[in-house]
Design a protein around this motif. Structure first.
Motif, short mmCIF file in Angstrom:
data_model
loop_
_atom_site.label_atom_id
_atom_site.label_comp_id
_atom_site.label_asym_id
_atom_site.label_seq_id
_atom_site.Cartn_x
_atom_site.Cartn_y
_atom_site.Cartn_z
N MET A 128 0.83 -1.20 0.00
CA MET A 128 0.00 0.00 0.00
C MET A 128 0.87 1.26 0.00
O MET A 128 0.57 2.24 -0.68
CB MET A 128 -0.93 0.00 1.22
CG MET A 128 -1.82 1.22 1.32
SD MET A 128 -3.04 1.04 2.64
CE MET A 128 -1.99 0.90 4.09
N ARG A 153 -6.00 -5.70 -5.83
CA ARG A 153 -5.81 -6.25 -4.49
C ARG A 153 -7.12 -6.19 -3.70
O ARG A 153 -7.84 -5.20 -3.75
CB ARG A 153 -4.72 -5.47 -3.76
CG ARG A 153 -3.34 -5.63 -4.38
CD ARG A 153 -2.30 -4.84 -3.62
NE ARG A 153 -1.08 -4.74 -4.40
CZ ARG A 153 -0.31 -3.68 -4.45
NH1 ARG A 153 -0.61 -2.62 -3.74
NH2 ARG A 153 0.78 -3.68 -5.19
N ASP A 154 -7.37 -7.26 -2.95
CA ASP A 154 -8.58 -7.30 -2.14
C ASP A 154 -8.27 -7.35 -0.64
O ASP A 154 -9.15 -7.64 0.17
CB ASP A 154 -9.45 -8.51 -2.52
CG ASP A 154 -8.74 -9.85 -2.30
OD1 ASP A 154 -7.60 -9.85 -1.79
OD2 ASP A 154 -9.33 -10.90 -2.64
N THR A 155 -7.02 -7.08 -0.28
CA THR A 155 -6.64 -7.10 1.14
C THR A 155 -7.26 -5.92 1.88
O THR A 155 -7.64 -4.92 1.28
CB THR A 155 -5.11 -7.06 1.29
OG1 THR A 155 -4.61 -5.85 0.70
CG2 THR A 155 -4.47 -8.25 0.61
N HIS A 191 -6.65 0.12 -3.29
CA HIS A 191 -7.06 -1.27 -3.46
C HIS A 191 -8.21 -1.33 -4.46
O HIS A 191 -9.32 -0.87 -4.17
CB HIS A 191 -7.49 -1.87 -2.12
CG HIS A 191 -6.33 -2.12 -1.20
ND1 HIS A 191 -5.62 -1.11 -0.60
CD2 HIS A 191 -5.75 -3.28 -0.80
CE1 HIS A 191 -4.65 -1.62 0.14
NE2 HIS A 191 -4.70 -2.93 0.03
N ALA A 196 -12.51 -5.38 -1.96
CA ALA A 196 -11.87 -4.46 -1.01
C ALA A 196 -12.68 -3.19 -0.84
O ALA A 196 -12.93 -2.75 0.29
CB ALA A 196 -10.45 -4.13 -1.48
#
Length: 372
Positions: A128, A153-155, A191, A196
């Motif tokens: 990030m 990204r799905d964090t 994200h 996310a």
């Protein structure tokens, strides 16, 4: 009745408490947590030099709040401003600058940049920081949007920024759809996967409703948020159904008294942004009137403990107020004074307007000159 001041303060403090409690076990499995802390897991802060340290979840929320207030102030004082999400991005990029060990600027836009605890390198996702720094090095403000994602990204690393959107957004100046979209946009800056940023819309909805309307139950507010999510994003993003189904699974687990809380959290996995929302909803509802027990549930599992803790803490803090947070959580929280100041500023809003002779020196110093 919880006062608005208490709700605003409780929201930011609750976020920090859940973050600080979960951060020390964020990368551990449930088996490892039991091995380190006993059969019941972590039951309070794991203090460092007598203090509970916060991670990037609290830091990012604070910088996003600061950026949004900066935008509001410029709009009211100068009569013109960019979209709010650009100021959220500016705040997040200043946080990324603060994570550097070198090349620190002599001037900054956010006053929270000068608070050492909000620049300490406790990032839960270094990618990030890289994303935010790329935005700085390229076209100014070149970060992700809902229409043009910067990655897939799905964090949950930036999910706390949706809490900032909910805290900032006043239903008197923004309708609920705008608030929900802002929550999604703040997450999408870094994200780009719908799993996310769609939870960001639901989180902003829940936080705003908890702050401004105490007539519905928390369960009703969550159900309302899911319907609003489907209405606004369901046709455009097929992942909306997955987010809603994940949260509904959590609601079923709340009603199933045969499932122990830790087993429920293990079922929810708490990995993607959607999982984090579901885990936070479960912890918030299963112990709605017991903040301490809710934090223990939110932290003790094999998923991302800090992310679940910060969202659950923010929801319960907004719903139940500052008074619901036990004193022993406040005593060890090193950043509480700054968060209280920021919460009061979010509640007050910019007191100055263009053409008005009213001048607020403290507000001018913080939100136009970036000085604490």
């Amino acid at each position: 009745m919880v006062t608005k001041r208490s709700a605003y303060r409780g929201c930011l403090l609750g976020l920090a408490v859940g973050d600080a409690m979960g951060y020390t076990i964020d990368t551990k499995s449930w088996a490892e947590i039991r091995e380190d802390y006993g059969p019941n897991g972590l039951l309070g802060y794991d203090l460092v030099n007598g203090y509970a340290e916060v991670s990037s979840h609290t830091q990012l929320a604070a910088f996003t709040c600061n950026g949004l207030l900066l935008g509001l102030t410029r709009g009211q004082v100068y009569g013109k401003m960019a979209p709010y999400v650009m100021y959220a991005g500016l705040g997040q990029q200043e946080w990324a600058i603060g994570q550097r060990r070198y090349d620190q600027p002599s001037r900054n836009h956010c006053w929270v940049f000068r608070i050492p605890e909000l620049r300490r390198r406790h990032c839960t996702d270094t990618r990030m920081v890289e994303t935010l720094n790329r935005g700085l090095n390229g076209v100014r403000g070149k970060l992700g949007t809902l229409e043009t994602p910067i990655n897939h990204r799905d964090t949950p690393a930036s999910i706390s920024s949706a809490v900032a959107a909910g805290l900032f957004a006043d239903p008197k100046r923004m309708d609920q759809e705008e608030i929900d979209r802002l929550g999604a946009e703040c997450v999408a800056l870094t994200h780009g996967d719908p799993l996310a940023f769609l939870p960001g819309a639901a989180i902003a909805h829940i936080i705003t409703r908890c702050l401004h309307d105490h007539s519905p139950t928390l369960r009703q507010i969550i159900e309302e948020a899911l319907k609003a999510l489907d209405d606004q994003f369901g046709r455009e993003y097929r992942q909306t159904a997955q987010v809603i189904a994940t949260v509904r699974h959590a609601l079923k687990l709340v009603d199933d008294f045969s499932v122990f809380p830790v087993d429920a959290m293990e079922q929810l996995k708490c990995d993607t942004g959607a999982d984090i929302l579901a885990g936070a909803v479960y912890a918030s509802l299963v112990y709605e009137r017991d903040f301490d027990s809710a934090m223990i549930v939110a932290a003790n599992h094999s998923g991302r403990s800090a992310a679940v803790g910060c969202i659950a803490g923010a929801i319960l803090g907004a719903r139940c107020g500052e008074e619901a947070l036990p004193d022993f959580y406040m005593e060890g929280l090193e950043i509480s004074t700054t968060l209280l100041e920021l919460a009061d500023d979010l509640l007050q809003g910019c007191p100055m307007t263009r053409g008005n002779k009213l001048f607020d020196g403290d507000w001018d110093r913080k939100y136009l000159h970036g000085e604490p």
